[in-house]
Design a protein around this motif. Structure first.
Motif, PDB file in Angstrom:
ATOM      1  N   PRO A  73       0.689  -1.346   0.017  1.00  0.00           N
ATOM      2  CA  PRO A  73       0.349   0.513   0.315  1.00  0.00           C
ATOM      3  C   PRO A  73       0.772   1.196  -0.145  1.00  0.00           C
ATOM      4  O   PRO A  73       1.766   1.485   0.378  1.00  0.00           O
ATOM      5  CB  PRO A  73      -0.643  -0.154   0.820  1.00  0.00           C
ATOM      6  CG  PRO A  73       0.062  -1.040   2.376  1.00  0.00           C
ATOM      7  CD  PRO A  73       0.792  -2.104   1.262  1.00  0.00           C
ATOM      8  N   ALA A  74      -0.127   2.734  -1.171  1.00  0.00           N
ATOM      9  CA  ALA A  74       1.266   3.263  -0.884  1.00  0.00           C
ATOM     10  C   ALA A  74       1.449   4.658   0.788  1.00  0.00           C
ATOM     11  O   ALA A  74       2.564   4.876   0.908  1.00  0.00           O
ATOM     12  CB  ALA A  74       0.122   4.963  -1.271  1.00  0.00           C
ATOM     13  N   GLU A  75       0.849   4.172   2.183  1.00  0.00           N
ATOM     14  CA  GLU A  75       1.033   3.828   3.257  1.00  0.00           C
ATOM     15  C   GLU A  75       2.282   3.657   3.719  1.00  0.00           C
ATOM     16  O   GLU A  75       2.510   3.675   5.129  1.00  0.00           O
ATOM     17  CB  GLU A  75       0.410   4.253   3.994  1.00  0.00           C
ATOM     18  CG  GLU A  75      -0.502   2.975   4.488  1.00  0.00           C
ATOM     19  CD  GLU A  75      -1.833   2.903   3.712  1.00  0.00           C
ATOM     20  OE1 GLU A  75      -2.205   3.551   2.670  1.00  0.00           O
ATOM     21  OE2 GLU A  75      -2.265   1.955   4.085  1.00  0.00           O
ATOM     22  N   HIS A  76       2.930   2.812   3.182  1.00  0.00           N
ATOM     23  CA  HIS A  76       3.944   1.501   3.480  1.00  0.00           C
ATOM     24  C   HIS A  76       5.518   2.419   3.973  1.00  0.00           C
ATOM     25  O   HIS A  76       4.992   3.633   3.005  1.00  0.00           O
ATOM     26  CB  HIS A  76       4.590   0.064   3.047  1.00  0.00           C
ATOM     27  CG  HIS A  76       5.299   0.791   1.483  1.00  0.00           C
ATOM     28  ND1 HIS A  76       5.114   1.358   0.264  1.00  0.00           N
ATOM     29  CD2 HIS A  76       6.941   1.088   2.148  1.00  0.00           C
ATOM     30  CE1 HIS A  76       6.090   1.584  -0.593  1.00  0.00           C
ATOM     31  NE2 HIS A  76       7.336   1.053   0.163  1.00  0.00           N
ATOM     32  N   MET A  77       5.677   1.706   4.567  1.00  0.00           N
ATOM     33  CA  MET A  77       7.805   2.725   5.268  1.00  0.00           C
ATOM     34  C   MET A  77       8.866   1.714   4.866  1.00  0.00           C
ATOM     35  O   MET A  77       8.973   0.821   5.770  1.00  0.00           O
ATOM     36  CB  MET A  77       6.879   3.167   6.596  1.00  0.00           C
ATOM     37  CG  MET A  77       8.278   4.181   7.065  1.00  0.00           C
ATOM     38  SD  MET A  77       7.411   4.811   9.037  1.00  0.00           S
ATOM     39  CE  MET A  77       8.823   5.186   9.304  1.00  0.00           C
ATOM     40  N   GLN A  78       9.366   2.324   4.093  1.00  0.00           N
ATOM     41  CA  GLN A  78      10.362   1.699   3.967  1.00  0.00           C
ATOM     42  C   GLN A  78      12.079   2.945   5.006  1.00  0.00           C
ATOM     43  O   GLN A  78      12.157   3.631   4.369  1.00  0.00           O
ATOM     44  CB  GLN A  78      11.482   2.179   2.785  1.00  0.00           C
ATOM     45  CG  GLN A  78      12.095   0.819   2.622  1.00  0.00           C
ATOM     46  CD  GLN A  78      12.670   0.917   0.690  1.00  0.00           C
ATOM     47  OE1 GLN A  78      11.955   0.664  -0.426  1.00  0.00           O
ATOM     48  NE2 GLN A  78      14.144   1.290   0.859  1.00  0.00           N
ATOM     49  N   ILE A  79      12.757   1.619   5.419  1.00  0.00           N
ATOM     50  CA  ILE A  79      14.004   1.798   6.527  1.00  0.00           C
ATOM     51  C   ILE A  79      14.951   1.437   6.075  1.00  0.00           C
ATOM     52  O   ILE A  79      15.003   0.574   6.064  1.00  0.00           O
ATOM     53  CB  ILE A  79      13.735   1.994   7.766  1.00  0.00           C
ATOM     54  CG1 ILE A  79      11.928   2.807   8.675  1.00  0.00           C
ATOM     55  CG2 ILE A  79      14.598   2.923   8.880  1.00  0.00           C
ATOM     56  CD1 ILE A  79      11.663   2.079   9.721  1.00  0.00           C
ATOM     57  N   ASP A  80      15.931   1.984   5.322  1.00  0.00           N
ATOM     58  CA  ASP A  80      16.925   1.640   5.400  1.00  0.00           C
ATOM     59  C   ASP A  80      18.423   1.620   6.253  1.00  0.00           C
ATOM     60  O   ASP A  80      18.288   2.357   6.968  1.00  0.00           O
ATOM     61  CB  ASP A  80      17.807   2.117   3.511  1.00  0.00           C
ATOM     62  CG  ASP A  80      16.573   2.648   2.475  1.00  0.00           C
ATOM     63  OD1 ASP A  80      16.088   1.727   2.446  1.00  0.00           O
ATOM     64  OD2 ASP A  80      16.978   3.076   1.449  1.00  0.00           O
ATOM     65  N   ILE A  81      19.198   0.009   6.613  1.00  0.00           N
ATOM     66  CA  ILE A  81      20.352   0.571   7.307  1.00  0.00           C
ATOM     67  C   ILE A  81      21.597   0.147   5.410  1.00  0.00           C
ATOM     68  O   ILE A  81      21.449  -1.263   6.203  1.00  0.00           O
ATOM     69  CB  ILE A  81      19.966  -0.476   8.085  1.00  0.00           C
ATOM     70  CG1 ILE A  81      18.198  -0.174   8.726  1.00  0.00           C
ATOM     71  CG2 ILE A  81      21.366   0.025   9.197  1.00  0.00           C
ATOM     72  CD1 ILE A  81      18.627  -1.630   9.817  1.00  0.00           C
TER      73      ILE A  81
END
Lengths: 137, 165
Positions: free
Chosen positions: B58-66
């Motif tokens: 979904p568009a509201e997903h959140m991606q965090i990069d490490i």
């Protein structure tokens, strides 16, 4: 007086073809195909979840640590024994044959490489074991 | 009066050149935007996970990069947590998650895209920030199918990354 039709006017296509080829070459060189990504879901245990398990069905606990001498590899401890992922794969297959609802608790040491966790999650998903929780130690 | 036929009709190329330049600029700009994602991150293989497609998230997903390495292949003393282009602290991640939770509820997917060599401690920091904000379900990104170089990864490296621990 009758108008004389123009004699088959020719459109010079050469510059357009040049430009189109130029563009095609540019995009072929610059665009690289992207990897296909997947996602592996896991839960963080809620503070109360420890008491949720009955003694009859304790969760299966697997520890992920750092392989000695190499940060690139994870090492797995199950039932007090240090195991390779291939061996763990067989164990988990047996577990999944009984029930795919079995809760798996993955305990990661803080120095373990992320690969260790993802590889283990992948094996769990391979056997449709999707009830996975992650603890950090 | 009779009109003299045109012997050599000329095509005005100006609009075409305009359009072509317009297109080139558009693609150059969009390509650089698309390539802004952190290329230093190498992911583990995870061919058994759920494949991510344009409409599976979904568009509201959140991606965090490490990221565990810098652009020159040197291991970072402290893994770099980022979202989009911005560097983040676990506290920033918590604030972002809280914002999104207020907007969309607690069911939006949180994806962690961590380098396979990231120490778990950094992943834990991010997971803790999410848990603190009330998100218990975390997804980890992996490579389902490698299209870039056809090599299995990890184990094969881009060459930029220095060997050793």
């Amino acid at each position: 007086m009758a108008r004389k039709p123009t004699e088959d006017p020719q459109l010079d296509m050469t510059p357009m073809i040049d430009v189109v080829f130029e563009l095609i070459i540019f995009f072929v060189i610059t665009i690289k195909q992207q990897d296909i990504m997947s996602r592996l879901n896991a839960n963080r245990p809620a503070p109360a979840s420890a008491s949720e398990h009955t003694k009859d069905d304790p969760p299966l606990e697997i520890e992920v640590g750092k392989a000695y001498g190499s940060f690139r590899k994870g090492v797995y401890v199950y039932n007090g024994k240090s195991l390779k992922l291939e061996v763990l794969d067989k164990y988990l297959k047996d577990v999944a044959d009984l029930s795919t609802d079995k809760q798996i608790v993955v305990k990661c040491t803080l120095d373990s490489p992320h690969k260790g966790l993802v590889d283990l999650l992948d094996v769990c998903y391979k056997h449709k074991l999707t009830n996975v929780s992650i603890f950090s130690m | 009066m009779a009109r003299k036929p045109q012997d050599n009709p000329q095509l005005d190329m100006t609009p075409m050149i305009d359009v072509v330049f317009e297109l080139i600029i558009f693609f150059v700009v969009t390509l650089t935007e698309a390539q802004k994602k952190d290329e230093t991150i190498e992911l583990s293989n995870g061919q058994h996970g759920m494949v991510i497609t344009a409409d599976s998230l979904p568009a509201e997903h959140m991606q965090i990069d490490i990221a565990a390495f810098d652009k020159d292949g040197r291991r970072l003393a402290k893994p770099r947590i980022s979202m989009g282009d911005r560097d983040m602290t676990p506290m920033d991640v918590y604030n972002r998650v809280m914002d999104r939770k207020e907007k969309y509820g607690p069911e939006f997917p949180v994806l962690i895209r961590a380098d396979f060599e990231t120490p778990h401690a950094a992943v834990k920091d991010v997971m803790d920030a999410c848990t603190k904000a009330g998100i218990w379900k975390i997804s980890f990104m992996a490579v389902a199918e490698d299209k870039t170089d056809g090599k299995l990864r990890p184990g094969f490296f881009t060459g930029k990354r220095k060997k050793g621990n």
